[in-house]
Design a protein around this motif. Structure first.
Motif, PDB file in Angstrom:
ATOM      1  N   UNK A 183       0.775  -1.303   0.209  1.00  0.00           N
ATOM      2  CA  UNK A 183       0.137  -0.066   0.022  1.00  0.00           C
ATOM      3  C   UNK A 183       0.926   1.294  -0.107  1.00  0.00           C
ATOM      4  N   UNK A 184       1.983   1.236   0.511  1.00  0.00           N
ATOM      5  CA  UNK A 184       2.817   2.408   0.561  1.00  0.00           C
ATOM      6  C   UNK A 184       3.183   2.594  -0.856  1.00  0.00           C
TER       7      UNK A 184
ATOM      8  N   UNK B 259     -10.726  13.226  -5.584  1.00  0.00           N
ATOM      9  CA  UNK B 259     -10.821  12.035  -5.512  1.00  0.00           C
ATOM     10  C   UNK B 259      -9.310  11.059  -5.203  1.00  0.00           C
ATOM     11  N   UNK B 260      -8.325  11.750  -5.525  1.00  0.00           N
ATOM     12  CA  UNK B 260      -7.045  11.643  -5.031  1.00  0.00           C
ATOM     13  C   UNK B 260      -6.969  11.527  -3.419  1.00  0.00           C
ATOM     14  N   UNK B 261      -7.538  12.591  -2.787  1.00  0.00           N
ATOM     15  CA  UNK B 261      -7.347  12.934  -1.401  1.00  0.00           C
ATOM     16  C   UNK B 261      -8.453  11.787  -0.694  1.00  0.00           C
ATOM     17  N   UNK B 262      -9.308  11.491  -1.486  1.00  0.00           N
ATOM     18  CA  UNK B 262     -10.444  10.602  -0.756  1.00  0.00           C
ATOM     19  C   UNK B 262      -9.664   9.182  -0.848  1.00  0.00           C
ATOM     20  N   UNK B 263      -8.878   8.749  -1.755  1.00  0.00           N
ATOM     21  CA  UNK B 263      -8.351   7.401  -1.950  1.00  0.00           C
ATOM     22  C   UNK B 263      -7.008   7.484  -0.801  1.00  0.00           C
TER      23      UNK B 263
ATOM     24  N   UNK C 238      -4.940   5.188   4.262  1.00  0.00           N
ATOM     25  CA  UNK C 238      -4.557   5.392   5.433  1.00  0.00           C
ATOM     26  C   UNK C 238      -5.370   4.583   6.529  1.00  0.00           C
ATOM     27  N   UNK C 239      -6.627   4.616   6.451  1.00  0.00           N
ATOM     28  CA  UNK C 239      -7.693   3.926   7.139  1.00  0.00           C
ATOM     29  C   UNK C 239      -7.328   2.516   6.867  1.00  0.00           C
ATOM     30  N   UNK C 240      -7.117   1.817   5.790  1.00  0.00           N
ATOM     31  CA  UNK C 240      -6.765   0.302   5.468  1.00  0.00           C
ATOM     32  C   UNK C 240      -5.446   0.148   6.427  1.00  0.00           C
ATOM     33  N   UNK C 241      -4.569   0.852   6.150  1.00  0.00           N
ATOM     34  CA  UNK C 241      -3.135   0.527   6.817  1.00  0.00           C
ATOM     35  C   UNK C 241      -3.210   0.648   8.310  1.00  0.00           C
TER      36      UNK C 241
ATOM     37  N   UNK D 169     -13.861   2.540   8.036  1.00  0.00           N
ATOM     38  CA  UNK D 169     -14.088   3.674   6.940  1.00  0.00           C
ATOM     39  C   UNK D 169     -14.163   5.005   7.503  1.00  0.00           C
ATOM     40  N   UNK D 170     -13.281   6.032   7.118  1.00  0.00           N
ATOM     41  CA  UNK D 170     -13.482   7.371   7.810  1.00  0.00           C
ATOM     42  C   UNK D 170     -14.841   8.039   7.022  1.00  0.00           C
ATOM     43  N   UNK D 171     -15.153   7.810   6.014  1.00  0.00           N
ATOM     44  CA  UNK D 171     -16.378   8.163   5.229  1.00  0.00           C
ATOM     45  C   UNK D 171     -16.970   7.275   4.496  1.00  0.00           C
ATOM     46  N   UNK D 172     -18.090   7.235   4.350  1.00  0.00           N
ATOM     47  CA  UNK D 172     -18.793   5.957   3.680  1.00  0.00           C
ATOM     48  C   UNK D 172     -20.150   6.247   3.032  1.00  0.00           C
TER      49      UNK D 172
END
Length: 300
Positions: free
Chosen positions: A172-173, A202-206, A211-214, A219-222
């Motif tokens: 993911x890094x 959308x880049x910021x959302x990704x 970061x949430x996954x790591x 999910x921070x937003x959903x």
């Protein structure tokens, strides 16, 4: 898929969008035409070929760019038998490894795989026409992007997709680095294969999602669709981890088709369901899949 729309982008770009939202992107330069991805086959590419013919563009060489090795980006390669195909070196390797399996599991008997014949490691720059191909791992280990510096257009393949990306690469890094790189590029348009023209937000959302996954957050937003995509991603990461482990266990005799078939037979038997398609594991929970994979390794 039927064609939905042909849209000009900038001075020399053409975006072909099909009925379910998937797209391919054509760049018309003075010397050559460049087609970013070829979708799922000759039906989709027939529209591109007609466009080239009707606009008197078929007299210039056509170069194909495969953004990565997934079947829905490469199956149309064979529609252009005389064209060179540009891709990252890992893209060619992954097609050689898993391309035949994709044809088998999707019951495609009339498609012949055409491999990239021009590969690169970090970048491939066509300076005289203002085009650069850049290695941007993220969605997959073999993902790359096409940058048109004349029109300020970036074609990112599946590295951006609304609302969440599909995770098919363990590191993911790498994805975070790619997203930061894309964010800092100056552009007027960003084109995603499955979401069309997307905003830089959308880049910021990704980035936030990764970061949430790591960090192990949910999910921070959903919205109602995101948990489904997220759970698919978590299962994909399990399968990728397992594939790497089995490559180490089996060694030089590892065969992708045999491995996938044996694994899926094992899982479907344990799950008492012979009808589950391997690429649709929604009926299997994350914990069930994890248990099956751990038991499979132990059995081997």
């Amino acid at each position: 898929m039927k064609l939905k729309q042909i849209r000009p982008i900038g001075k020399r770009g053409v975006l072909f969008t099909f009925e379910f939202g998937d797209c391919v992107y054509l760049i018309k330069t003075d010397k050559v035409n460049i087609l970013c991805d070829t979708s799922e086959g000759e039906e989709e590419m027939s529209y591109v070929k007609t466009f080239l013919l009707e606009n008197n563009l078929d007299d210039k060489p056509l170069y194909i760019f495969n953004s990565h090795s997934d079947y829905d980006h490469i199956w149309g390669n064979n529609a252009f038998p005389d064209s060179n195909i540009i891709a990252h070196k890992y893209c060619r390797q992954r097609i050689l490894e898993k391309g035949e399996y994709d044809l088998i599991v999707r019951n495609q008997k009339n498609i012949t795989l055409k491999l990239p014949n021009i590969t690169f490691t970090d970048t491939l720059c066509l300076a005289d026409i203002g085009i650069e191909f850049v290695y941007t791992p993220g969605h997959t280990v073999c993902s790359a992007s096409c940058i048109d510096y004349i029109d300020k257009v970036i074609y990112v393949g599946d590295n951006l997709e609304a609302p969440l990306p599909y995770l098919n690469h363990l590191v993911l890094d790498d994805y975070l680095y790619t997203l930061d790189y894309l964010k800092n590029l100056s552009c007027d348009y960003i084109i995603s294969t499955h979401s069309g023209i997307v905003d830089k937000s959308l880049i910021d959302e990704h980035l936030l999602y990764l970061e949430d996954v790591q960090s192990g957050k949910y999910l921070t937003f959903s919205n109602e669709y995101m948990p489904i995509r997220h759970m698919q991603n978590m299962k994909n990461l399990l399968l990728l981890q397992h594939e790497i482990k089995m490559k180490k266990v089996i060694g030089k005799n590892f065969n992708y088709i045999s491995y996938k078939n044996n694994l899926w037979n094992y899982i479907s038997e344990r799950h008492n369901d012979k009808n589950i398609r391997f690429w649709d594991i929604s009926q299997i929970s994350y914990q069930e899949l994890k248990d099956y994979l751990e038991t499979y390794i132990f059995d081997k």
